[in-house]
Design a protein around this motif. Structure first.
Motif, mmCIF file in Angstrom:
data_model
loop_
_atom_site.group_PDB
_atom_site.id
_atom_site.type_symbol
_atom_site.label_atom_id
_atom_site.label_comp_id
_atom_site.label_asym_id
_atom_site.label_seq_id
_atom_site.Cartn_x
_atom_site.Cartn_y
_atom_site.Cartn_z
ATOM 1 N N GLN A 121 5.146 -4.054 -11.627
ATOM 2 C CA GLN A 121 3.405 -4.395 -10.550
ATOM 3 C C GLN A 121 3.851 -5.270 -9.670
ATOM 4 O OE1 GLN A 121 2.394 -3.791 -14.066
ATOM 5 N NE2 GLN A 121 1.226 -6.159 -13.621
ATOM 6 N N SER A 122 4.819 -5.417 -8.729
ATOM 7 C CA SER A 122 4.271 -5.491 -6.992
ATOM 8 C C SER A 122 3.833 -4.150 -6.467
ATOM 9 C CB SER A 122 6.056 -5.716 -6.167
ATOM 10 O OG SER A 122 6.127 -6.573 -6.862
ATOM 11 N N ARG A 123 4.321 -3.032 -6.879
ATOM 12 C CA ARG A 123 4.088 -1.464 -6.538
ATOM 13 C C ARG A 123 2.548 -1.606 -6.950
ATOM 14 N NH1 ARG A 123 6.833 3.163 -9.200
ATOM 15 N NH2 ARG A 123 5.837 2.319 -11.163
ATOM 16 N N LEU A 124 2.487 -2.138 -7.654
ATOM 17 C CA LEU A 124 1.039 -1.586 -8.002
ATOM 18 C C LEU A 124 -0.463 -2.754 -7.608
ATOM 19 C CD1 LEU A 124 0.920 -2.005 -12.058
ATOM 20 C CD2 LEU A 124 0.528 0.034 -10.635
ATOM 21 N N LEU A 125 0.113 -3.839 -7.088
ATOM 22 C CA LEU A 125 -0.319 -5.009 -6.506
ATOM 23 C C LEU A 125 -0.431 -4.454 -4.240
ATOM 24 C CD1 LEU A 125 1.288 -8.102 -7.077
ATOM 25 C CD2 LEU A 125 -1.610 -6.794 -7.340
ATOM 26 N N VAL A 126 0.440 -3.696 -4.072
ATOM 27 C CA VAL A 126 0.669 -2.805 -2.681
ATOM 28 C C VAL A 126 -0.106 -1.590 -3.104
ATOM 29 C CG1 VAL A 126 1.833 -1.676 -1.041
ATOM 30 C CG2 VAL A 126 2.778 -3.546 -2.481
ATOM 31 N N GLU A 127 -0.562 -1.085 -3.642
ATOM 32 C CA GLU A 127 -1.046 -0.090 -3.777
ATOM 33 C C GLU A 127 -2.884 -0.032 -3.870
ATOM 34 O OE1 GLU A 127 0.464 1.733 -7.665
ATOM 35 O OE2 GLU A 127 2.031 3.089 -6.555
ATOM 36 N N ARG A 128 -3.260 -1.590 -4.466
ATOM 37 C CA ARG A 128 -4.405 -2.017 -4.542
ATOM 38 C C ARG A 128 -5.193 -2.454 -3.328
ATOM 39 N NH1 ARG A 128 -2.949 -0.225 -9.355
ATOM 40 N NH2 ARG A 128 -4.271 -0.723 -10.882
ATOM 41 N N GLY A 129 -3.695 -2.836 -2.517
ATOM 42 C CA GLY A 129 -4.327 -3.124 -1.065
ATOM 43 C C GLY A 129 -3.643 -4.588 -0.328
ATOM 44 N N ALA A 130 -2.801 -5.034 -1.709
ATOM 45 C CA ALA A 130 -1.920 -6.120 -1.228
ATOM 46 C C ALA A 130 -1.072 -6.077 0.364
ATOM 47 C CB ALA A 130 -1.610 -7.221 -2.483
ATOM 48 N N GLU A 131 -1.330 -7.178 0.764
ATOM 49 C CA GLU A 131 -1.262 -6.912 2.320
ATOM 50 C C GLU A 131 -0.239 -7.339 2.315
ATOM 51 O OE1 GLU A 131 -4.054 -6.482 5.513
ATOM 52 O OE2 GLU A 131 -4.327 -8.506 4.646
ATOM 53 N N GLY A 132 0.289 -8.940 1.190
ATOM 54 C CA GLY A 132 1.240 -9.580 1.199
ATOM 55 C C GLY A 132 1.453 -10.419 0.314
ATOM 56 N N LEU A 133 3.393 -10.209 -0.344
ATOM 57 C CA LEU A 133 3.470 -10.199 -1.710
ATOM 58 C C LEU A 133 4.080 -12.012 -1.896
ATOM 59 C CD1 LEU A 133 4.650 -7.503 -3.772
ATOM 60 C CD2 LEU A 133 2.255 -8.187 -3.878
ATOM 61 N N VAL A 134 4.001 -12.839 -2.865
ATOM 62 C CA VAL A 134 4.886 -14.557 -2.845
ATOM 63 C C VAL A 134 5.338 -13.774 -4.531
ATOM 64 C CG1 VAL A 134 4.017 -16.348 -3.888
ATOM 65 C CG2 VAL A 134 2.437 -15.615 -2.532
ATOM 66 N N LEU A 135 6.356 -13.933 -4.439
ATOM 67 C CA LEU A 135 7.770 -13.755 -5.481
ATOM 68 C C LEU A 135 8.156 -15.143 -5.723
ATOM 69 C CD1 LEU A 135 9.015 -10.186 -3.979
ATOM 70 C CD2 LEU A 135 7.633 -10.481 -5.389
ATOM 71 N N VAL A 136 8.545 -14.562 -7.206
ATOM 72 C CA VAL A 136 9.653 -16.093 -7.716
ATOM 73 C C VAL A 136 10.900 -16.133 -7.675
ATOM 74 C CG1 VAL A 136 9.875 -17.808 -9.442
ATOM 75 C CG2 VAL A 136 7.636 -17.182 -8.733
ATOM 76 N N GLY A 137 11.918 -16.603 -7.163
ATOM 77 C CA GLY A 137 13.105 -16.825 -7.172
ATOM 78 C C GLY A 137 13.628 -15.844 -6.370
ATOM 79 N N HIS A 138 14.677 -15.604 -6.248
ATOM 80 C CA HIS A 138 15.323 -15.229 -4.867
ATOM 81 C C HIS A 138 16.444 -13.492 -5.414
ATOM 82 C CE1 HIS A 138 17.503 -14.873 -0.743
ATOM 83 N NE2 HIS A 138 18.419 -13.968 -1.232
ATOM 84 N N THR A 139 16.209 -12.944 -6.431
ATOM 85 C CA THR A 139 16.966 -12.016 -7.272
ATOM 86 C C THR A 139 15.781 -10.521 -7.908
ATOM 87 O OG1 THR A 139 18.909 -13.246 -7.912
ATOM 88 C CG2 THR A 139 18.257 -11.199 -8.832
ATOM 89 N N HIS A 140 15.520 -9.847 -7.061
ATOM 90 C CA HIS A 140 14.453 -9.084 -7.299
ATOM 91 C C HIS A 140 15.559 -7.913 -6.899
ATOM 92 C CE1 HIS A 140 12.440 -11.899 -5.729
ATOM 93 N NE2 HIS A 140 12.812 -12.381 -5.097
ATOM 94 N N ALA A 141 14.699 -6.867 -7.857
ATOM 95 C CA ALA A 141 15.147 -5.319 -7.491
ATOM 96 C C ALA A 141 15.228 -4.726 -6.314
ATOM 97 C CB ALA A 141 14.645 -4.299 -8.599
ATOM 98 N N PRO A 142 16.812 -3.369 -6.214
ATOM 99 C CA PRO A 142 16.916 -3.719 -4.835
ATOM 100 C C PRO A 142 15.468 -1.999 -4.554
ATOM 101 C CG PRO A 142 18.683 -3.232 -6.047
ATOM 102 C CD PRO A 142 17.849 -4.098 -7.481
ATOM 103 N N GLU A 143 15.022 -1.930 -5.679
ATOM 104 C CA GLU A 143 13.773 -0.611 -4.920
ATOM 105 C C GLU A 143 12.298 -1.591 -4.474
ATOM 106 O OE1 GLU A 143 16.218 1.236 -9.365
ATOM 107 O OE2 GLU A 143 15.248 -0.967 -8.693
#
Length: 364
Positions: A121-143
């Motif tokens: 979902q983060s990749r899709l947001l970036v592809e649609r022009g998101a310049e920055g991301l808000v995430l929840v938590g500290h553990t995320h996929a290495p990718e």
């Protein structure tokens, strides 16, 4: 004046220019632009006049052309676990308000507590022009981390505060927050505990809240067996099912700490159906302080989470990064223990002759 109105309708909304709106209002084109992209910089009276002219003329901004010229989309993305929980809705609303006041748009999607889905979902947001991301938590996929680093996309973690981490964060110490509840229940006299929490896998908030309780109890030489830590989905039925499992333990817990208010609501409902008096027979505490926590029976003891402030601070951090302004890396926020009537001292144990043993019960 009627002739001008007819001309604007004939030209269509696509032909109306920023200068047309400015001419109608009697201001500069730059003032109109600021009113539409950075409304906080313009007086309320002027904004009202500009928006009235925009509506009358049918003006639509050509954001795509503007983005091509500036190489900026002024769009922020947010990936949250779910929209089913009011606590995340508060975060999103605050994000939206802060972004909108500064000429940014917000795109929101959900991960369903799935780390792989969060990355997609983060990749899709970036592809649609998101310049920055808000995430929840500290553990995320290495990718996901590699994507953000490779594209130099700023991000910030919410619902967590890790000042020693290189990852920016705004939130609170989940261990300390859950320890507040454990200490309070210990002070009431409880010694037998059960926990109903979400799934620990890839969820640092759940892990930290469990550790906060376990460490606090261990300091008083109270051990919580593995069977007393029940993982359930974050819904009402999860709370009910978790309580059913805890009631099968021997000794039964006199206090149940839940990882969210939703789980606590389910536990209270299960108690009501089984005729278990809360808090006289069983104390139950939640986490979040959702709006209806104060209206559940006589009220739910819980931890208040500053979700709205978290959303506002997260938006401000990303906008500062994107606009090249000074900013901190970590933003600590406070939680509050909210005492209501779902918790009380445990009932004294009964001896074979019917007498009470152990801690003397408080008069009620």
């Amino acid at each position: 004046m009627p002739k001008a109105r007819k001309r604007s309708q004939k030209r269509g909304s696509g032909a109306i220019r920023l200068s047309d709106v400015a001419r109608r209002v009697g201001c500069s084109a730059s003032t109109v632009s600021r009113a539409l992209t950075m409304p906080a910089m313009i007086s309320e009276e002027m904004r009202a006049r500009i928006h009235a002219a925009v509506a009358e003329l049918g003006y639509l901004r050509n954001n795509a052309a503007g983005a091509l010229r500036s190489r900026r989309t002024r769009t922020i993305g947010a990936v949250i676990p779910t929209l089913d929980h009011a606590i995340y809705a508060r975060l999103v609303e605050a994000l939206q308000n802060a972004a909108g006041e500064n000429g940014y748009s917000l795109l929101v999607t959900t991960s369903n507590f799935d780390m792989e889905r969060e990355w997609r979902q983060s990749r899709l947001l970036v592809e649609r022009g998101a310049e920055g991301l808000v995430l929840v938590g500290h553990t995320h996929a290495p990718e996901l981390m590699a994507l953000l680093a490779g594209k130099s996309i700023p991000f910030i973690n919410t619902y967590t505060y890790r000042p020693k981490s290189a990852q920016p964060s705004v939130g609170f110490d989940n261990r300390a927050a859950s320890a507040q509840i454990a200490r309070y229940l210990l002070e009431l006299g409880h010694r037998h505990f059960g926990l109903i929490v979400g799934f620990r896998r890839n969820n640092d908030r759940v892990k930290d809240r469990i550790e906060g309780v376990i460490q606090t109890l261990a300091a008083r030489r109270i051990e919580v067996p593995d069977a007393a830590i029940v993982e359930e989905p974050y819904n009402i039925e999860g709370g009910r099912g978790g309580l059913r499992r805890l009631l099968g333990l021997r000794p039964k817990p006199t206090a149940v700490i839940c990882g969210s208010d939703v789980l606590a609501f389910g536990a209270v409902i299960e108690c009501e159906e089984r005729g278990i008096a809360v808090p006289r027979q069983l104390s139950i505490a939640g986490f979040d302080d959702l709006d209806f926590a104060s209206h559940l029976g006589r009220g739910l003891t819980t931890v208040r989470v500053p979700a709205a402030e978290m959303g506002r601070r997260a938006a401000e951090h990303l906008m500062a990064c994107l606009d090249g302004k000074p900013h901190a890396t970590h933003y600590p926020l406070d939680t509050s223990l909210i005492l209501r009537n779902s918790t009380s001292p445990p009932r004294p144990a009964r001896t074979s002759d019917g007498g009470a043993t152990g801690r003397k019960a408080r008069s009620r």
